[in-house]
Design a protein around this motif. Structure first.
Motif, mmCIF file in Angstrom:
data_model
loop_
_atom_site.group_PDB
_atom_site.id
_atom_site.type_symbol
_atom_site.label_atom_id
_atom_site.label_comp_id
_atom_site.label_asym_id
_atom_site.label_seq_id
_atom_site.Cartn_x
_atom_site.Cartn_y
_atom_site.Cartn_z
ATOM 1 N N ALA A 90 0.793 -1.221 0.000
ATOM 2 C CA ALA A 90 0.000 0.000 0.000
ATOM 3 C C ALA A 90 0.832 1.281 0.000
ATOM 4 C CB ALA A 90 -0.913 -0.004 1.225
ATOM 5 N N LYS A 147 1.469 2.340 -6.448
ATOM 6 C CA LYS A 147 0.172 2.134 -5.784
ATOM 7 C C LYS A 147 -0.583 3.466 -5.704
ATOM 8 C CE LYS A 147 0.561 -2.266 -4.622
ATOM 9 N NZ LYS A 147 1.077 -2.801 -5.891
ATOM 10 N N TRP A 151 -1.376 -4.998 -8.958
ATOM 11 C CA TRP A 151 -0.665 -5.855 -7.996
ATOM 12 C C TRP A 151 0.405 -6.633 -8.762
ATOM 13 C CZ3 TRP A 151 -0.712 -5.901 -2.862
ATOM 14 C CH2 TRP A 151 -0.208 -7.013 -2.198
ATOM 15 N N SER A 200 8.812 -7.950 1.856
ATOM 16 C CA SER A 200 9.619 -7.623 0.671
ATOM 17 C C SER A 200 11.092 -7.890 0.944
ATOM 18 C CB SER A 200 9.435 -6.142 0.304
ATOM 19 O OG SER A 200 8.090 -5.906 -0.040
HETATM 20 N N1 UDP Z 1 3.211 -7.563 -2.861
HETATM 21 C C1 UDP Z 1 3.006 -8.106 -4.100
HETATM 22 N N2 UDP Z 1 2.676 -7.295 -5.135
HETATM 23 C C2 UDP Z 1 2.563 -5.940 -5.002
HETATM 24 C C3 UDP Z 1 2.812 -5.382 -3.727
HETATM 25 C C4 UDP Z 1 3.146 -6.216 -2.687
HETATM 26 O O1 UDP Z 1 3.100 -9.335 -4.281
HETATM 27 O O2 UDP Z 1 2.266 -5.249 -5.976
HETATM 28 C C5 UDP Z 1 3.498 -8.437 -1.732
HETATM 29 C C6 UDP Z 1 4.973 -8.624 -1.468
HETATM 30 O O3 UDP Z 1 5.483 -9.683 -2.246
HETATM 31 C C7 UDP Z 1 4.983 -8.901 0.035
HETATM 32 C C8 UDP Z 1 3.798 -8.096 0.542
HETATM 33 O O4 UDP Z 1 2.953 -7.872 -0.566
HETATM 34 O O5 UDP Z 1 4.754 -10.268 0.269
HETATM 35 C C9 UDP Z 1 4.212 -6.759 1.115
HETATM 36 O O6 UDP Z 1 4.675 -6.982 2.397
HETATM 37 P P1 UDP Z 1 5.743 -6.055 3.084
HETATM 38 O O7 UDP Z 1 5.928 -6.587 4.452
HETATM 39 O O8 UDP Z 1 6.957 -5.939 2.254
HETATM 40 O O9 UDP Z 1 5.120 -4.609 3.076
HETATM 41 P P2 UDP Z 1 3.754 -3.940 3.587
HETATM 42 O O10 UDP Z 1 2.767 -4.140 2.515
HETATM 43 O O11 UDP Z 1 3.391 -4.599 4.880
HETATM 44 O O12 UDP Z 1 4.114 -2.510 3.755
#
Ligand code: UDP
Length: 479
Positions: A302, A329, A362, A385
């Protein structure tokens, strides 16, 4: 006596905290438990059940023992808009307290559901363990009623949890005069870390959109649980796992990187949320690029920047000599002039010769990071990530936004030596930290030149760059 009665299958109740990035690894943990022969019930809400189910399906045969149960989320009763069942659905910081009220009532519904579970049999024993997301404070009571232990899953790494434990115990952040003043956080000697209070997770901020009594409940829950599950592995944590166990007196189980549990699946299945056209487009675009030549840019599920900051980043990305795959995003909320700039300067259709592919939906992140063309990752240091990058052996440039991401940055850059910092010092506000417009009117803190310099170092950093790459490959092997 048959084998089942001698040794009944353990049964796990897995209750994800409703935030996309928490759900991904905790559902993977459920699938891994099932792959080891356990029966697993994942409890979620109706609007997330398809997301959970498709993540389970992605794990294939091994996840046959997983059942997904959807229990209605009482959002409307708590004053939330229709369909607001995950943190990423909360439209404004004012509604964060309502979301917590709704999750507490959801907990009551889960408890009622558990009381109605059929009488245990050898083939269907009652849950023998509950694994719950970090803010489901009521899960401990549910586990006790079931006579089962309760494990917490924060989604943080052990190092970040160790730092939080230090902050909770020694409270150095309360002795500083301003949110910018640096203080020492000696949680993992001999490494020396300094932080400003504003860089800490939300529960250490003097004011936030999460009410004070919720903070207290969260801490009581952490103290009450029987153990902690982390999506990480020992070699990555430099002793943080055992230090965390010693500091908390709890079992700490490091079970990651759980993203590898789907590693054998084809890219289109690697991420159930990725639109398969987008996934194909990304993969085809990457296929046309040289090994290690692409810079991947994404800030989590996000992460959004203020428009002025996004333009500074964009100017750096379109002027660098490497092909860039940039996930943006919230593009629909950007001002028209910013969207026009993006349209003029980036490519959305995946032309093989284009230099900057911008993806607004996504992204199939795990598959992207695993692609041999990807040579560097500009990341917000979310733990999911970070770990996916480690598992793929990709070095990082770090741009933390909020939560525990400034802590993770220190692990990536100073402890592991697999990344370098862009030099961001201020958090980027999100709905949970309280900015009403997502920081929309804010100026850019980080200029184009600063970003460019970091990206140059990441992709072409001479001996230091080579050392980062080598360490990243070593950690990939260990993961
Ligand atoms: N993710 C994804 N596609 C996107 C954005 C995020 O697959 O376009 C996944 C990413 O692989 C990870 C998660 O969403 O598994 C994001 O988790 P992270 O802890 O890095 O960040 P947060 O979303 O909690 O800020």
């Amino acid at each position: 006596m048959d084998e089942v009665t001698l040794c009944p299958k353990p049964r796990f109740l897995v209750i994800p905290w409703p935030a996309t990035s928490h759900m991904i690894p905790i559902v993977d943990i459920g699938c891994l438990l099932a792959a080891h022969g356990a029966a697993v019930t994942i409890i979620t809400t109706p609007s997330s059940s398809q997301l959970v189910q498709s993540r389970v399906d992605r794990a294939g045969q091994g996840s046959a023992g997983v059942t997904v149960t959807a229990i209605p989320f009482p959002g409307a009763e708590a004053g939330l808009p229709d369909g607001c069942e995950r943190t990423d659905h909360i439209p404004s910081p004012d509604l964060v307290p309502n979301f917590f009220v709704a999750t507490a009532r959801f907990g009551e519904a889960v408890a009622r559901h558990c009381r109605r579970l059929p009488t245990a049999t050898a083939a269907h024993p009652r849950p023998s363990c509950v694994v719950a997301g970090m803010c489901h404070t009521w899960a401990h009571g549910v586990a006790r009623e079931l006579g089962a232990p309760c494990f917490i899953f924060h989604g943080f790494c052990a190092f970040a949890l160790l730092c939080c434990e230090y902050l909770n115990t020694h409270r150095p952040h309360e002795a500083v005069g301003s949110p910018d003043e640096l203080f020492d956080l000696p949680a993992l000697p001999p490494f020396e870390f300094r932080f400003a209070r504003r860089q800490l997770p939300i529960h250490f901020q003097p004011s936030s959109s999460i009410p004070e009594d919720r903070h207290r409940e969260l801490r009581e829950f952490e103290l009450a649980v029987d153990g902690i599950v982390v999506n990480s592995f020992e070699e990555l944590e430099h002793g943080s796992v055992s230090r965390l166990a010693a500091a908390t007196g709890k079992a700490v189980l490091s079970v990651g990187p759980v993203s590898l549990c789907g590693a054998a699946a084809p890219p289109s299945l690697l991420d159930s949320r990725a639109n398969s056209d987008d996934a194909r487009l990304c993969m085809a675009w990457l296929d046309a690029k040289r090994a290690d030549s692409v810079l991947y840019v994404s800030f989590g599920s996000a992460g959004r920047m203020p428009p002025a900051q996004l333009i500074q980043l964009g100017l750096a990305l379109v002027s660098c000599p490497w092909p860039v795959l940039w996930v943006i995003k919230g593009a629909d909320t950007l001002p028209d002039d910013v969207n026009e700039w993006l349209q003029r300067n980036t490519d959305g259709s995946g032309l093989p010769e284009s230099q900057c592919l911008a993806l607004r939906g996504w992204a199939p992140q795990v598959a992207i990071l695993e692609h041999p063309a990807v040579g560097g990752f500009l990341t917000h240091c979310g733990w999911g990530s970070t770990l996916e990058s480690v598992a793929a052996g990709v070095p990082m440039a770090t741009w933390p936004f909020s939560a525990e991401q400034f802590l993770n940055e220190k692990l990536i850059v100073h402890v592991l030596g697999i990344g370098l910092s862009v030099g961001v010092t201020k958090p980027t506000e999100s709905v949970l930290t309280g900015a009403k417009d997502g920081g929309g009117k804010a100026d850019a803190d980080v200029g184009m030149e600063q970003v460019k310099q970091a990206l140059d170092m990441l992709m072409d950093g001479g001996a230091d760059g080579e050392a980062r790459k080598t360490k990243a490959k070593e950690l990939k092997a260990k993961s």
